[in-house]
Design an enzyme around this catalytic site. Sequence first.
Site, mmCIF file in Angstrom:
data_model
loop_
_atom_site.group_PDB
_atom_site.id
_atom_site.type_symbol
_atom_site.label_atom_id
_atom_site.label_comp_id
_atom_site.label_asym_id
_atom_site.label_seq_id
_atom_site.Cartn_x
_atom_site.Cartn_y
_atom_site.Cartn_z
ATOM 1 N N GLY A 72 0.825 -1.209 0.000
ATOM 2 C CA GLY A 72 0.000 0.000 0.000
ATOM 3 C C GLY A 72 0.854 1.252 0.000
ATOM 4 O O GLY A 72 0.539 2.253 -0.661
ATOM 5 N N THR A 73 1.953 1.201 0.731
ATOM 6 C CA THR A 73 2.852 2.352 0.823
ATOM 7 C C THR A 73 3.375 2.715 -0.568
ATOM 8 O O THR A 73 3.383 3.890 -0.973
ATOM 9 C CB THR A 73 4.037 2.003 1.756
ATOM 10 O OG1 THR A 73 3.510 1.674 3.038
ATOM 11 C CG2 THR A 73 5.011 3.153 1.878
ATOM 12 N N ASN A 150 -7.228 4.775 9.364
ATOM 13 C CA ASN A 150 -6.801 3.531 9.988
ATOM 14 C C ASN A 150 -6.893 3.541 11.512
ATOM 15 O O ASN A 150 -7.025 2.499 12.133
ATOM 16 C CB ASN A 150 -5.366 3.205 9.572
ATOM 17 C CG ASN A 150 -4.470 4.420 9.592
ATOM 18 O OD1 ASN A 150 -4.760 5.448 8.959
ATOM 19 N ND2 ASN A 150 -3.372 4.338 10.317
ATOM 20 N N GLN A 178 -7.556 1.003 4.059
ATOM 21 C CA GLN A 178 -8.368 0.510 5.184
ATOM 22 C C GLN A 178 -9.830 0.324 4.809
ATOM 23 O O GLN A 178 -10.562 -0.362 5.511
ATOM 24 C CB GLN A 178 -8.277 1.484 6.367
ATOM 25 C CG GLN A 178 -6.947 1.458 7.072
ATOM 26 C CD GLN A 178 -6.690 0.165 7.845
ATOM 27 O OE1 GLN A 178 -7.594 -0.615 8.141
ATOM 28 N NE2 GLN A 178 -5.424 -0.070 8.175
ATOM 29 N N SER A 198 -4.188 -2.448 -0.469
ATOM 30 C CA SER A 198 -3.163 -3.367 0.014
ATOM 31 C C SER A 198 -3.813 -4.699 0.386
ATOM 32 O O SER A 198 -4.797 -4.718 1.133
ATOM 33 C CB SER A 198 -2.475 -2.751 1.244
ATOM 34 O OG SER A 198 -1.513 -3.627 1.748
ATOM 35 N N ALA A 199 -3.242 -5.793 -0.119
ATOM 36 C CA ALA A 199 -3.895 -7.105 0.054
ATOM 37 C C ALA A 199 -3.941 -7.569 1.507
ATOM 38 O O ALA A 199 -4.886 -8.242 1.916
ATOM 39 C CB ALA A 199 -3.175 -8.154 -0.804
ATOM 40 N N HIS A 200 -2.925 -7.169 2.316
ATOM 41 C CA HIS A 200 -2.880 -7.758 3.668
ATOM 42 C C HIS A 200 -3.906 -7.162 4.629
ATOM 43 O O HIS A 200 -4.020 -7.615 5.769
ATOM 44 C CB HIS A 200 -1.460 -7.693 4.253
ATOM 45 C CG HIS A 200 -1.019 -6.365 4.798
ATOM 46 N ND1 HIS A 200 -1.133 -6.043 6.125
ATOM 47 C CD2 HIS A 200 -0.443 -5.297 4.202
ATOM 48 C CE1 HIS A 200 -0.627 -4.825 6.327
ATOM 49 N NE2 HIS A 200 -0.215 -4.353 5.178
ATOM 50 N N THR A 236 9.613 -8.713 -12.010
ATOM 51 C CA THR A 236 8.849 -9.963 -12.124
ATOM 52 C C THR A 236 7.736 -10.013 -11.083
ATOM 53 O O THR A 236 7.960 -9.695 -9.916
ATOM 54 C CB THR A 236 9.807 -11.164 -11.960
ATOM 55 O OG1 THR A 236 10.806 -11.058 -12.963
ATOM 56 C CG2 THR A 236 9.077 -12.491 -12.110
ATOM 57 N N CYS A 324 2.112 1.026 12.225
ATOM 58 C CA CYS A 324 3.310 1.509 11.559
ATOM 59 C C CYS A 324 3.976 2.618 12.358
ATOM 60 O O CYS A 324 5.150 2.872 12.203
ATOM 61 C CB CYS A 324 2.959 2.007 10.170
ATOM 62 S SG CYS A 324 1.688 1.033 9.413
HETATM 63 N N1 PLP Z 1 -2.521 3.439 4.137
HETATM 64 C C1 PLP Z 1 -3.217 3.118 5.231
HETATM 65 C C2 PLP Z 1 -4.456 3.886 5.545
HETATM 66 C C3 PLP Z 1 -2.791 2.091 6.074
HETATM 67 O O1 PLP Z 1 -3.489 1.795 7.180
HETATM 68 C C4 PLP Z 1 -1.606 1.396 5.747
HETATM 69 C C5 PLP Z 1 -1.077 0.339 6.641
HETATM 70 O O2 PLP Z 1 -1.312 0.343 7.850
HETATM 71 C C6 PLP Z 1 -0.920 1.756 4.571
HETATM 72 C C7 PLP Z 1 -1.405 2.780 3.788
HETATM 73 C C8 PLP Z 1 0.318 1.051 4.160
HETATM 74 O O3 PLP Z 1 0.014 -0.191 3.576
HETATM 75 P P1 PLP Z 1 1.157 -1.331 3.497
HETATM 76 O O4 PLP Z 1 1.279 -1.868 4.892
HETATM 77 O O5 PLP Z 1 0.619 -2.340 2.548
HETATM 78 O O6 PLP Z 1 2.392 -0.668 3.017
#
Ligand code: PLP
Length: 388
Positions: A72-73, A150, A178, A198-200, A236, A324
């Site tokens: 996601g970042t 988040n 989120q 973001s998949a996780h 890849t 984070c």
């Molecule tokens: N954006 C939001 C709102 C998030 O909550 C997060 C992760 O906590 C991210 C971006 C970052 O995603 P990733 O962990 O996949 O880098």
Amino acid sequence: MKTQYYLDYNATTPVDPRVVERMIPFFSERFHNPSSFYHQAGEVMEELDAARVELARLAGANADELFFCGNGTESDNLAIFGTMLQDKKGHLITSAIEHAAVLNSCRQLQKDGYDLTILPVDGHGFVDPDDLRKAMRKDTRLVSIMWANNEIGSIQPVAELARIAHEHGALFHSDAVQAMGKIPVDVQSADVDFLSLSAHKMYGPKGLGLLFKRRGLHLRPLVFGGGHEKGLRPGTENTAAIVGAGEAARLVSTHMREETERVRLWRDDLQTRIEEKIPDILINGDREPRLPNTLNISIRHIEGESILALLETHGLALSSGSACSSKSLDPSHVLLALGRSHEDAHGSLRISLGRFTRREDLDHLMTHLPSTAERLRMISPFWQNRES
Ligand code: PLP
């Protein structure tokens, strides 16, 4: 291993066992590089295409508008730098409660000479569309405002904010990391230009991000290499993760409505129980619309970190602030932006529910949270001063 009572779904979600099962062959017999010549490789490429279709459908996008990347970042960075770096200068707008992936990208651009406006939020975590209207300038190129927060779960009026950006000739990006999987996200009705996922956070694997880029728009790549992802994000493909994310999207489409209802009921019930049992608390981001799974409270006069540590001894996993940023001792920038004091921000707890939450997780929390709060308050000088 000791039982864990996991209440931190906004930090990450467990990978759904059905997702794991879909992924496994791509580590073994289906290991092929999808760009290779032989038919096994072509078949892996077909799986990636199918996953892209599934994920695009979930976001209301066309498959050719969705790009895979590292997380996601990275997706946030691609949208923001990819837009702004096309010119040597320009103005961009974001909000005070963005995730660090957006906020720090924007701040880096500011250090590099671009102009940045950071919009405030009200006491419940919402951006006022009028503030955006006033902040728009002739040279505003990008507005980046998250779909849902988040830490507190506030959901922004994305469609209205995107319309304002467009009326002034700017592009609109939304971090929906989120939101996706918890509430409906549709790029068409919201009319956003870029969207990050973001998949996780939706029962898929870590290390897979997605960027929606509306057809016809251009982004400058951040890494250069071969022609993967139409040259926007070469390298890849992470085949197992992509197939897993596709399966995760399929499961979200099937189960979201029923999951959301259950989780919302339980979250609301939990909030009532906490309010009844613990005096002098604040609910952070208590207004609708907010994510159905998220509850953020400040237990006044004690430190969130101490509660977390004591709850952990009972197997309870939750968080105070975003995963984070929780390595830092600074109070949450989101709670400060709501107008909370440093002390109240320090006493915050984020409880986030999800697909595999059980009633007993919440009951276990309620067995230990009130007594833990009381115990810590007994030794807190802030609490004693408050009483005298
Ligand atoms: N954006 C939001 C709102 C998030 O909550 C997060 C992760 O906590 C991210 C971006 C970052 O995603 P990733 O962990 O996949 O880098």
